[in-house]
Design an enzyme around this catalytic site. Structure first.
Site, PDB file in Angstrom:
ATOM      1  N   GLU A  78       0.822  -1.209   0.000  1.00  0.00           N
ATOM      2  CA  GLU A  78       0.000   0.000   0.000  1.00  0.00           C
ATOM      3  C   GLU A  78       0.861   1.265   0.000  1.00  0.00           C
ATOM      4  O   GLU A  78       0.604   2.202  -0.736  1.00  0.00           O
ATOM      5  CB  GLU A  78      -0.890  -0.036   1.253  1.00  0.00           C
ATOM      6  CG  GLU A  78      -1.760   1.182   1.463  1.00  0.00           C
ATOM      7  CD  GLU A  78      -3.016   1.140   0.607  1.00  0.00           C
ATOM      8  OE1 GLU A  78      -3.545   0.038   0.422  1.00  0.00           O
ATOM      9  OE2 GLU A  78      -3.447   2.215   0.138  1.00  0.00           O
ATOM     10  N   ASP A  79       1.889   1.281   0.821  1.00  0.00           N
ATOM     11  CA  ASP A  79       2.586   2.535   1.105  1.00  0.00           C
ATOM     12  C   ASP A  79       3.999   2.626   0.543  1.00  0.00           C
ATOM     13  O   ASP A  79       4.678   3.616   0.761  1.00  0.00           O
ATOM     14  CB  ASP A  79       2.689   2.736   2.641  1.00  0.00           C
ATOM     15  CG  ASP A  79       1.331   2.855   3.299  1.00  0.00           C
ATOM     16  OD1 ASP A  79       0.368   3.185   2.579  1.00  0.00           O
ATOM     17  OD2 ASP A  79       1.238   2.616   4.516  1.00  0.00           O
TER      18      ASP A  79
END
Ligand code: MN
Length: 493
Positions: A78-79
Protein backbone atom coordinates in the site's frame (compact mmCIF):
# COMPACT_ATOMS: atom_id res chain seq x y z
CA UNK A 1 6.64 4.00 26.99
CA UNK A 2 9.88 2.52 25.75
CA UNK A 3 10.18 2.32 21.98
CA UNK A 4 9.19 -1.00 20.56
CA UNK A 5 12.07 -3.13 19.28
CA UNK A 6 12.48 -6.23 17.18
CA UNK A 7 13.86 -7.99 20.25
CA UNK A 8 10.58 -7.47 22.03
CA UNK A 9 8.78 -9.32 19.22
CA UNK A 10 11.37 -12.11 19.20
CA UNK A 11 11.06 -12.55 22.98
CA UNK A 12 7.28 -12.82 22.70
CA UNK A 13 7.60 -15.52 20.03
CA UNK A 14 10.28 -17.49 21.92
CA UNK A 15 7.94 -17.75 24.89
CA UNK A 16 5.34 -19.84 23.06
CA UNK A 17 7.29 -21.21 20.13
CA UNK A 18 10.89 -21.97 21.15
CA UNK A 19 11.76 -23.68 17.83
CA UNK A 20 10.42 -20.91 15.60
CA UNK A 21 12.54 -19.79 12.68
CA UNK A 22 13.49 -16.43 14.15
CA UNK A 23 15.87 -15.70 11.26
CA UNK A 24 12.89 -15.52 8.94
CA UNK A 25 11.22 -13.03 11.30
CA UNK A 26 14.41 -10.95 11.47
CA UNK A 27 14.81 -10.95 7.68
CA UNK A 28 11.18 -9.92 7.16
CA UNK A 29 11.62 -7.12 9.66
CA UNK A 30 14.70 -5.85 7.78
CA UNK A 31 12.81 -6.11 4.50
CA UNK A 32 9.87 -4.11 5.85
CA UNK A 33 12.20 -1.53 7.46
CA UNK A 34 13.91 -1.00 4.13
CA UNK A 35 10.63 -0.71 2.24
CA UNK A 36 9.22 1.83 4.71
CA UNK A 37 12.51 3.69 5.20
CA UNK A 38 12.11 7.43 5.41
CA UNK A 39 8.39 7.18 6.22
CA UNK A 40 7.12 8.59 9.50
CA UNK A 41 3.90 8.05 11.40
CA UNK A 42 1.75 11.01 12.43
CA UNK A 43 3.28 10.55 15.89
CA UNK A 44 6.72 11.35 14.43
CA UNK A 45 8.03 7.82 14.97
CA UNK A 46 9.54 5.72 12.19
CA UNK A 47 6.79 3.95 10.26
CA UNK A 48 8.13 0.46 11.05
CA UNK A 49 6.90 0.90 14.64
CA UNK A 50 3.36 0.29 13.34
CA UNK A 51 3.82 -3.07 11.56
CA UNK A 52 6.09 -4.14 14.41
CA UNK A 53 3.43 -3.19 16.97
CA UNK A 54 0.81 -5.07 14.95
CA UNK A 55 3.03 -8.17 14.87
CA UNK A 56 3.56 -7.92 18.66
CA UNK A 57 -0.20 -7.86 19.33
CA UNK A 58 -0.47 -11.06 17.29
CA UNK A 59 2.51 -12.66 19.03
CA UNK A 60 0.77 -12.02 22.34
CA UNK A 61 -2.07 -14.10 20.90
CA UNK A 62 0.48 -16.83 20.11
CA UNK A 63 -0.33 -17.01 16.39
CA UNK A 64 2.04 -18.97 14.17
CA UNK A 65 4.93 -17.49 12.22
CA UNK A 66 3.32 -16.97 8.76
CA UNK A 67 0.71 -14.67 10.35
CA UNK A 68 3.47 -12.69 12.10
CA UNK A 69 5.37 -12.38 8.82
CA UNK A 70 2.27 -11.16 6.98
CA UNK A 71 1.64 -8.60 9.76
CA UNK A 72 5.17 -7.20 9.40
CA UNK A 73 4.53 -6.77 5.68
CA UNK A 74 0.89 -5.66 5.82
CA UNK A 75 1.39 -2.02 4.76
CA UNK A 76 4.24 -2.62 2.30
CA UNK A 77 2.28 -2.88 -0.99
CA UNK A 78 0.00 0.00 0.00
CA UNK A 79 2.59 2.54 1.11
CA UNK A 80 5.87 1.64 -0.59
CA UNK A 81 7.20 1.06 -4.14
CA UNK A 82 7.44 -2.69 -3.44
CA UNK A 83 4.75 -4.56 -5.39
CA UNK A 84 2.54 -7.52 -4.52
CA UNK A 85 4.44 -9.61 -7.13
CA UNK A 86 7.74 -8.97 -5.40
CA UNK A 87 6.26 -9.97 -2.06
CA UNK A 88 4.95 -13.18 -3.57
CA UNK A 89 8.36 -13.93 -5.09
CA UNK A 90 10.15 -13.33 -1.77
CA UNK A 91 7.67 -14.82 0.70
CA UNK A 92 5.49 -17.23 -1.26
CA UNK A 93 1.83 -17.45 -2.12
CA UNK A 94 0.41 -18.03 1.35
CA UNK A 95 1.93 -14.95 2.97
CA UNK A 96 1.39 -12.80 -0.12
CA UNK A 97 -2.27 -13.85 -0.09
CA UNK A 98 -2.71 -12.59 3.47
CA UNK A 99 -0.90 -9.31 2.72
CA UNK A 100 -3.09 -8.79 -0.37
CA UNK A 101 -6.19 -9.47 1.74
CA UNK A 102 -5.25 -6.86 4.34
CA UNK A 103 -4.37 -4.36 1.60
CA UNK A 104 -7.78 -4.82 -0.04
CA UNK A 105 -9.45 -4.04 3.28
CA UNK A 106 -7.45 -0.82 3.36
CA UNK A 107 -9.02 2.36 2.14
CA UNK A 108 -12.67 3.19 1.89
CA UNK A 109 -13.32 6.48 0.22
CA UNK A 110 -17.03 6.85 0.90
CA UNK A 111 -18.78 8.68 3.73
CA UNK A 112 -21.79 7.97 5.93
CA UNK A 113 -23.88 4.88 5.31
CA UNK A 114 -22.05 4.04 2.05
CA UNK A 115 -18.85 3.93 3.99
CA UNK A 116 -20.41 1.57 6.46
CA UNK A 117 -21.74 -0.72 3.71
CA UNK A 118 -18.44 -0.79 1.92
CA UNK A 119 -16.50 -1.55 5.09
CA UNK A 120 -18.83 -4.31 6.06
CA UNK A 121 -18.81 -5.79 2.58
CA UNK A 122 -15.03 -5.86 2.51
CA UNK A 123 -14.85 -7.48 5.93
CA UNK A 124 -17.24 -10.21 4.80
CA UNK A 125 -15.28 -10.87 1.63
CA UNK A 126 -12.02 -11.08 3.56
CA UNK A 127 -13.55 -13.29 6.21
CA UNK A 128 -14.92 -15.72 3.66
CA UNK A 129 -11.54 -15.98 1.95
CA UNK A 130 -9.11 -16.21 4.84
CA UNK A 131 -9.95 -15.56 8.47
CA UNK A 132 -6.30 -14.82 9.23
CA UNK A 133 -6.69 -11.59 7.25
CA UNK A 134 -9.35 -10.38 9.69
CA UNK A 135 -7.14 -11.24 12.64
CA UNK A 136 -4.27 -9.19 11.20
CA UNK A 137 -6.69 -6.36 10.42
CA UNK A 138 -7.92 -6.34 14.03
CA UNK A 139 -4.36 -6.14 15.34
CA UNK A 140 -3.65 -3.36 12.80
CA UNK A 141 -6.74 -1.46 13.98
CA UNK A 142 -5.84 -1.90 17.65
CA UNK A 143 -2.33 -0.59 17.06
CA UNK A 144 -3.75 2.40 15.18
CA UNK A 145 -6.27 3.07 17.96
CA UNK A 146 -3.46 3.11 20.49
CA UNK A 147 -1.75 5.93 18.60
CA UNK A 148 -4.89 7.92 17.70
CA UNK A 149 -3.84 10.85 19.87
CA UNK A 150 -1.81 12.36 17.03
CA UNK A 151 -4.80 12.58 14.65
CA UNK A 152 -7.33 15.45 14.39
CA UNK A 153 -10.43 14.99 16.63
CA UNK A 154 -12.94 14.33 13.82
CA UNK A 155 -10.77 11.54 12.45
CA UNK A 156 -10.30 10.10 15.95
CA UNK A 157 -14.05 9.98 16.44
CA UNK A 158 -14.69 8.40 13.05
CA UNK A 159 -12.14 5.63 13.59
CA UNK A 160 -13.38 5.02 17.13
CA UNK A 161 -16.99 4.82 16.00
CA UNK A 162 -16.21 2.52 13.09
CA UNK A 163 -14.37 0.28 15.52
CA UNK A 164 -17.38 -0.06 17.81
CA UNK A 165 -19.83 -0.46 14.91
CA UNK A 166 -17.99 -2.97 12.79
CA UNK A 167 -14.78 -4.34 14.27
CA UNK A 168 -15.75 -5.21 17.84
CA UNK A 169 -19.08 -6.90 17.00
CA UNK A 170 -17.26 -9.12 14.49
CA UNK A 171 -14.43 -9.82 16.96
CA UNK A 172 -17.08 -10.77 19.48
CA UNK A 173 -18.79 -13.14 17.09
CA UNK A 174 -15.44 -14.75 16.35
CA UNK A 175 -14.92 -15.29 20.07
CA UNK A 176 -11.88 -12.99 20.24
CA UNK A 177 -12.59 -11.63 23.71
CA UNK A 178 -9.17 -10.15 24.38
CA UNK A 179 -8.89 -8.17 21.13
CA UNK A 180 -12.52 -7.10 21.33
CA UNK A 181 -12.01 -5.76 24.87
CA UNK A 182 -8.83 -3.90 23.99
CA UNK A 183 -10.36 -2.33 20.87
CA UNK A 184 -13.48 -1.30 22.80
CA UNK A 185 -11.54 0.38 25.57
CA UNK A 186 -9.26 2.19 23.12
CA UNK A 187 -12.24 3.45 21.09
CA UNK A 188 -14.25 4.32 24.21
CA UNK A 189 -11.62 6.85 25.29
CA UNK A 190 -12.11 8.87 22.08
CA UNK A 191 -15.83 8.44 21.58
CA UNK A 192 -17.00 9.26 25.13
CA UNK A 193 -14.02 10.99 26.78
CA UNK A 194 -15.91 12.20 29.86
CA UNK A 195 -17.57 8.88 30.64
CA UNK A 196 -14.22 7.21 30.04
CA UNK A 197 -12.51 9.40 32.64
CA UNK A 198 -15.25 8.74 35.18
CA UNK A 199 -15.18 4.97 34.73
CA UNK A 200 -11.41 4.97 34.74
CA UNK A 201 -11.30 6.73 38.11
CA UNK A 202 -14.00 4.45 39.47
CA UNK A 203 -12.17 1.31 38.40
CA UNK A 204 -8.75 2.34 39.67
CA UNK A 205 -10.23 3.29 43.05
CA UNK A 206 -12.06 -0.04 43.15
CA UNK A 207 -8.92 -1.93 42.17
CA UNK A 208 -6.89 -0.57 45.06
CA UNK A 209 -9.54 -1.69 47.52
CA UNK A 210 -9.86 -5.06 45.82
CA UNK A 211 -6.23 -6.07 45.57
CA UNK A 212 -5.91 -7.16 49.20
CA UNK A 213 -9.30 -8.84 49.11
CA UNK A 214 -8.45 -10.86 46.02
CA UNK A 215 -5.16 -11.96 47.62
CA UNK A 216 -7.17 -13.31 50.51
CA UNK A 217 -9.58 -15.22 48.26
CA UNK A 218 -6.66 -16.62 46.28
CA UNK A 219 -5.07 -17.97 49.45
CA UNK A 220 -8.28 -19.65 50.57
CA UNK A 221 -9.07 -21.11 47.13
CA UNK A 222 -5.50 -22.34 46.63
CA UNK A 223 -5.49 -24.03 50.01
CA UNK A 224 -8.83 -25.72 49.35
CA UNK A 225 -7.74 -26.96 45.91
CA UNK A 226 -4.38 -28.38 46.97
CA UNK A 227 -6.02 -30.07 49.96
CA UNK A 228 -8.07 -31.95 47.33
CA UNK A 229 -5.12 -32.65 45.03
CA UNK A 230 -6.16 -30.23 42.33
CA UNK A 231 -3.32 -28.28 40.83
CA UNK A 232 -4.25 -24.69 40.07
CA UNK A 233 -2.20 -23.52 37.07
CA UNK A 234 -3.11 -19.98 38.05
CA UNK A 235 -5.61 -18.02 40.11
CA UNK A 236 -5.89 -14.36 39.32
CA UNK A 237 -8.32 -11.47 39.62
CA UNK A 238 -9.58 -10.31 36.27
CA UNK A 239 -10.07 -6.57 35.99
CA UNK A 240 -13.34 -5.60 34.40
CA UNK A 241 -12.89 -3.75 31.11
CA UNK A 242 -13.81 -0.06 31.12
CA UNK A 243 -16.24 -0.11 28.21
CA UNK A 244 -17.95 -3.25 29.41
CA UNK A 245 -18.47 -1.69 32.86
CA UNK A 246 -19.77 1.49 31.20
CA UNK A 247 -22.35 -0.52 29.27
CA UNK A 248 -23.36 -2.53 32.30
CA UNK A 249 -23.75 0.57 34.47
CA UNK A 250 -25.99 2.13 31.83
CA UNK A 251 -28.09 -1.02 31.91
CA UNK A 252 -28.33 -0.94 35.73
CA UNK A 253 -29.22 2.74 35.93
CA UNK A 254 -25.76 3.65 37.21
CA UNK A 255 -26.05 1.45 40.31
CA UNK A 256 -22.66 -0.18 40.78
CA UNK A 257 -23.95 -2.42 43.58
CA UNK A 258 -25.98 -4.26 40.92
CA UNK A 259 -22.90 -5.18 38.89
CA UNK A 260 -22.19 -8.72 40.09
CA UNK A 261 -19.03 -9.42 38.15
CA UNK A 262 -17.12 -6.37 39.34
CA UNK A 263 -14.87 -8.71 41.31
CA UNK A 264 -14.10 -11.78 39.24
CA UNK A 265 -11.48 -14.41 39.86
CA UNK A 266 -10.23 -16.74 37.15
CA UNK A 267 -9.04 -20.18 38.12
CA UNK A 268 -7.09 -22.15 35.52
CA UNK A 269 -6.79 -25.89 36.19
CA UNK A 270 -5.36 -28.81 34.24
CA UNK A 271 -8.34 -30.83 33.05
CA UNK A 272 -12.04 -30.38 32.40
CA UNK A 273 -12.73 -32.81 35.23
CA UNK A 274 -10.76 -30.51 37.54
CA UNK A 275 -12.97 -27.61 36.41
CA UNK A 276 -16.10 -29.32 37.71
CA UNK A 277 -14.36 -30.51 40.87
CA UNK A 278 -13.20 -26.94 41.53
CA UNK A 279 -16.75 -25.65 41.10
CA UNK A 280 -17.94 -28.12 43.73
CA UNK A 281 -15.16 -27.17 46.15
CA UNK A 282 -15.95 -23.46 45.81
CA UNK A 283 -19.65 -24.09 46.48
CA UNK A 284 -18.63 -26.06 49.52
CA UNK A 285 -16.98 -23.02 51.13
CA UNK A 286 -19.05 -20.17 49.67
CA UNK A 287 -22.80 -20.14 49.02
CA UNK A 288 -23.64 -19.77 45.31
CA UNK A 289 -26.25 -17.28 44.13
CA UNK A 290 -29.22 -18.96 42.52
CA UNK A 291 -29.39 -18.78 38.75
CA UNK A 292 -25.79 -17.60 38.37
CA UNK A 293 -24.15 -20.99 37.81
CA UNK A 294 -23.34 -21.24 34.10
CA UNK A 295 -21.90 -24.29 32.43
CA UNK A 296 -20.53 -22.92 29.19
CA UNK A 297 -18.26 -25.98 28.92
CA UNK A 298 -21.16 -28.36 28.35
CA UNK A 299 -23.10 -25.67 26.48
CA UNK A 300 -20.70 -23.19 24.87
CA UNK A 301 -21.99 -19.79 23.82
CA UNK A 302 -22.56 -19.60 20.07
CA UNK A 303 -19.38 -17.57 19.67
CA UNK A 304 -17.51 -20.58 21.03
CA UNK A 305 -16.89 -19.22 24.53
CA UNK A 306 -16.37 -21.96 27.10
CA UNK A 307 -15.93 -21.67 30.86
CA UNK A 308 -17.67 -22.50 34.12
CA UNK A 309 -19.08 -19.43 35.86
CA UNK A 310 -20.50 -19.10 39.33
CA UNK A 311 -21.27 -16.14 41.55
CA UNK A 312 -20.97 -16.70 45.28
CA UNK A 313 -21.33 -14.88 48.58
CA UNK A 314 -17.65 -14.87 49.30
CA UNK A 315 -15.55 -13.74 52.28
CA UNK A 316 -17.12 -10.86 54.26
CA UNK A 317 -20.32 -11.56 52.27
CA UNK A 318 -18.91 -9.83 49.18
CA UNK A 319 -20.31 -10.99 45.84
CA UNK A 320 -17.59 -12.57 43.69
CA UNK A 321 -17.77 -14.23 40.29
CA UNK A 322 -15.50 -17.22 39.60
CA UNK A 323 -14.56 -18.31 36.09
CA UNK A 324 -13.08 -21.79 35.91
CA UNK A 325 -11.40 -23.26 32.82
CA UNK A 326 -8.39 -25.15 31.50
CA UNK A 327 -5.41 -23.41 29.88
CA UNK A 328 -6.49 -24.51 26.39
CA UNK A 329 -10.07 -23.31 26.95
CA UNK A 330 -8.70 -20.07 28.39
CA UNK A 331 -6.71 -19.35 25.26
CA UNK A 332 -9.71 -20.14 23.08
CA UNK A 333 -11.84 -17.77 25.16
CA UNK A 334 -9.25 -15.00 24.83
CA UNK A 335 -8.23 -15.44 21.21
CA UNK A 336 -11.24 -17.14 19.61
CA UNK A 337 -10.68 -18.23 16.02
CA UNK A 338 -7.08 -17.02 16.28
CA UNK A 339 -6.44 -20.02 18.54
CA UNK A 340 -6.57 -22.10 15.34
CA UNK A 341 -3.34 -20.62 14.17
CA UNK A 342 -1.56 -21.14 17.46
CA UNK A 343 2.01 -22.32 17.54
CA UNK A 344 2.77 -24.27 14.44
CA UNK A 345 -0.49 -26.07 14.06
CA UNK A 346 -1.82 -25.94 10.55
CA UNK A 347 -5.25 -24.36 10.64
CA UNK A 348 -7.06 -27.67 10.76
CA UNK A 349 -10.62 -26.64 11.36
CA UNK A 350 -13.00 -28.67 13.40
CA UNK A 351 -16.71 -27.82 13.47
CA UNK A 352 -17.12 -24.73 15.56
CA UNK A 353 -20.02 -22.30 16.07
CA UNK A 354 -17.78 -19.36 15.22
CA UNK A 355 -17.10 -20.74 11.78
CA UNK A 356 -20.75 -21.50 11.23
CA UNK A 357 -21.34 -17.83 11.84
CA UNK A 358 -18.76 -16.94 9.23
CA UNK A 359 -20.54 -19.01 6.61
CA UNK A 360 -23.80 -17.33 7.57
CA UNK A 361 -22.13 -13.97 7.13
CA UNK A 362 -21.00 -15.00 3.69
CA UNK A 363 -24.60 -15.78 2.83
CA UNK A 364 -25.75 -12.44 4.18
CA UNK A 365 -23.02 -10.75 2.22
CA UNK A 366 -24.37 -12.19 -1.00
CA UNK A 367 -27.85 -11.00 -0.09
CA UNK A 368 -26.41 -7.64 0.84
CA UNK A 369 -24.83 -7.27 -2.57
CA UNK A 370 -28.15 -8.06 -4.17
CA UNK A 371 -30.26 -5.86 -1.99
CA UNK A 372 -28.53 -2.93 -0.36
CA UNK A 373 -31.89 -1.69 0.98
CA UNK A 374 -31.83 -4.19 3.83
CA UNK A 375 -28.65 -2.70 5.18
CA UNK A 376 -30.13 -0.51 7.89
CA UNK A 377 -32.14 -3.42 9.19
CA UNK A 378 -29.12 -5.66 9.05
CA UNK A 379 -27.03 -3.13 10.91
CA UNK A 380 -29.68 -2.98 13.60
CA UNK A 381 -30.51 -6.66 13.86
CA UNK A 382 -27.24 -8.42 13.19
CA UNK A 383 -24.26 -6.40 14.29
CA UNK A 384 -25.95 -4.94 17.32
CA UNK A 385 -24.68 -6.43 20.54
CA UNK A 386 -26.08 -9.92 20.61
CA UNK A 387 -27.13 -12.19 23.41
CA UNK A 388 -27.38 -15.93 23.22
CA UNK A 389 -30.12 -17.69 25.13
CA UNK A 390 -31.23 -21.29 25.25
CA UNK A 391 -34.42 -23.30 24.90
CA UNK A 392 -34.97 -25.92 27.61
CA UNK A 393 -33.72 -28.46 25.02
CA UNK A 394 -30.42 -26.58 24.77
CA UNK A 395 -30.97 -24.98 21.34
CA UNK A 396 -29.35 -21.63 21.00
CA UNK A 397 -31.39 -18.58 20.05
CA UNK A 398 -29.42 -15.55 19.04
CA UNK A 399 -31.14 -12.21 19.84
CA UNK A 400 -30.16 -8.54 20.08
CA UNK A 401 -29.28 -7.06 23.44
CA UNK A 402 -32.41 -6.02 25.35
CA UNK A 403 -34.65 -8.67 23.74
CA UNK A 404 -37.55 -9.96 25.85
CA UNK A 405 -39.34 -13.33 26.21
CA UNK A 406 -41.75 -12.04 23.52
CA UNK A 407 -38.88 -11.85 21.02
CA UNK A 408 -37.72 -15.29 22.08
CA UNK A 409 -41.21 -16.79 21.63
CA UNK A 410 -41.66 -15.33 18.14
CA UNK A 411 -38.18 -16.41 17.12
CA UNK A 412 -39.13 -19.99 17.91
CA UNK A 413 -42.44 -19.95 16.07
CA UNK A 414 -45.32 -17.56 15.36
CA UNK A 415 -47.70 -19.91 17.21
CA UNK A 416 -45.48 -20.00 20.27
CA UNK A 417 -45.57 -16.21 20.24
CA UNK A 418 -49.32 -15.93 19.74
CA UNK A 419 -50.10 -18.45 22.50
CA UNK A 420 -47.60 -17.01 24.94
CA UNK A 421 -49.03 -16.70 28.44
CA UNK A 422 -45.87 -16.26 30.45
CA UNK A 423 -42.22 -17.20 30.67
CA UNK A 424 -39.81 -19.03 32.94
CA UNK A 425 -36.30 -17.64 32.91
CA UNK A 426 -33.84 -20.08 34.49
CA UNK A 427 -36.81 -21.84 36.10
CA UNK A 428 -38.16 -18.65 37.66
CA UNK A 429 -41.41 -17.00 36.63
CA UNK A 430 -40.53 -13.75 34.88
CA UNK A 431 -42.36 -10.76 33.47
CA UNK A 432 -42.67 -10.61 29.72
CA UNK A 433 -40.86 -7.28 29.73
CA UNK A 434 -37.70 -8.74 31.33
CA UNK A 435 -34.52 -8.14 29.31
CA UNK A 436 -32.96 -11.51 28.57
CA UNK A 437 -29.33 -12.11 29.45
CA UNK A 438 -26.61 -14.17 27.89
CA UNK A 439 -26.95 -17.81 28.83
CA UNK A 440 -30.54 -17.57 30.13
CA UNK A 441 -32.66 -20.66 29.62
CA UNK A 442 -36.15 -19.60 28.57
CA UNK A 443 -39.30 -21.64 28.65
CA UNK A 444 -42.48 -20.14 27.23
CA UNK A 445 -45.70 -21.03 29.04
CA UNK A 446 -48.43 -21.59 26.46
CA UNK A 447 -52.11 -20.88 26.71
CA UNK A 448 -53.71 -23.27 24.21
CA UNK A 449 -56.87 -21.19 24.02
CA UNK A 450 -55.09 -18.01 23.13
CA UNK A 451 -55.08 -17.23 19.44
CA UNK A 452 -53.91 -13.65 19.07
CA UNK A 453 -51.18 -11.56 20.61
CA UNK A 454 -51.72 -8.75 23.06
CA UNK A 455 -51.27 -5.46 21.14
CA UNK A 456 -49.14 -4.17 24.05
CA UNK A 457 -46.50 -6.74 23.08
CA UNK A 458 -45.51 -4.47 20.21
CA UNK A 459 -43.94 -2.29 22.89
CA UNK A 460 -42.13 -5.23 24.48
CA UNK A 461 -40.72 -6.68 21.26
CA UNK A 462 -37.26 -5.54 20.32
CA UNK A 463 -36.70 -7.39 17.04
CA UNK A 464 -38.32 -6.57 13.72
CA UNK A 465 -39.09 -10.26 13.27
CA UNK A 466 -41.31 -10.34 16.39
CA UNK A 467 -42.93 -6.97 15.67
CA UNK A 468 -43.86 -8.00 12.13
CA UNK A 469 -45.32 -11.29 13.31
CA UNK A 470 -47.38 -9.54 16.00
CA UNK A 471 -48.68 -6.98 13.51
CA UNK A 472 -49.60 -9.69 11.01
CA UNK A 473 -51.42 -11.75 13.63
CA UNK A 474 -53.32 -8.69 14.83
CA UNK A 475 -54.27 -7.83 11.26
CA UNK A 476 -55.62 -11.32 10.66
CA UNK A 477 -57.62 -11.06 13.85
CA UNK A 478 -59.07 -7.71 12.83
CA UNK A 479 -60.09 -9.18 9.46
CA UNK A 480 -61.79 -12.06 11.24
CA UNK A 481 -63.64 -9.69 13.52
CA UNK A 482 -64.77 -7.51 10.64
CA UNK A 483 -65.94 -10.53 8.69
CA UNK A 484 -67.91 -11.93 11.59
CA UNK A 485 -69.49 -8.54 12.29
CA UNK A 486 -70.45 -8.31 8.64
CA UNK A 487 -71.94 -11.80 8.82
CA UNK A 488 -73.91 -10.86 11.90
CA UNK A 489 -75.07 -7.72 10.16
CA UNK A 490 -76.16 -9.66 7.11
CA UNK A 491 -77.92 -12.21 9.22
CA UNK A 492 -79.83 -9.67 11.22
CA UNK A 493 -80.89 -7.98 8.05
MN1 MN B 1 -1.54 -0.73 9.04
Amino acid sequence: MATLTLNHLLDLIKKYHPDADLDLVKLTYEYSCQAHSGQKRKTGENYIIHPLGTACILAEMKVNIPVIIAALLHDVPEDTPVTMEEIEKEFGKDIAGMVAGVTKLGHVKYRGVERYIENLRKMFVAMAQDLRVIIIKFADRLNNLESLHSLPPDKQKRIAQETLEIYTPIANRLGMGELKGRMEDAAFAYLYPEAFQKINTLISRQQKIQEKYIQKIKRIANHELSKNNIHAVSIHGRAKRLYSLFRKLEEKGGDISKVYDLIAVRIIVETIGDCYATLGLLHNIWRPIKGRIKDYIAQPKPNGYRSLHTTVFCEDNEIVEFQIRTQRIHEEAEYGVAAYWHYDEKGSLRPDPRLKWVSELTKWRRELDQNIKHLEEMKIDILQTRIFVFTPQGDVIDLPDGATPIDFAYHIHTDVGNKCAGALINDQIANLNTSLKNGDVIEIILDKNRKTPNPDWLKLAKTNVAKNKIRNSLKTKRNHTTTSLLNKFKLSN
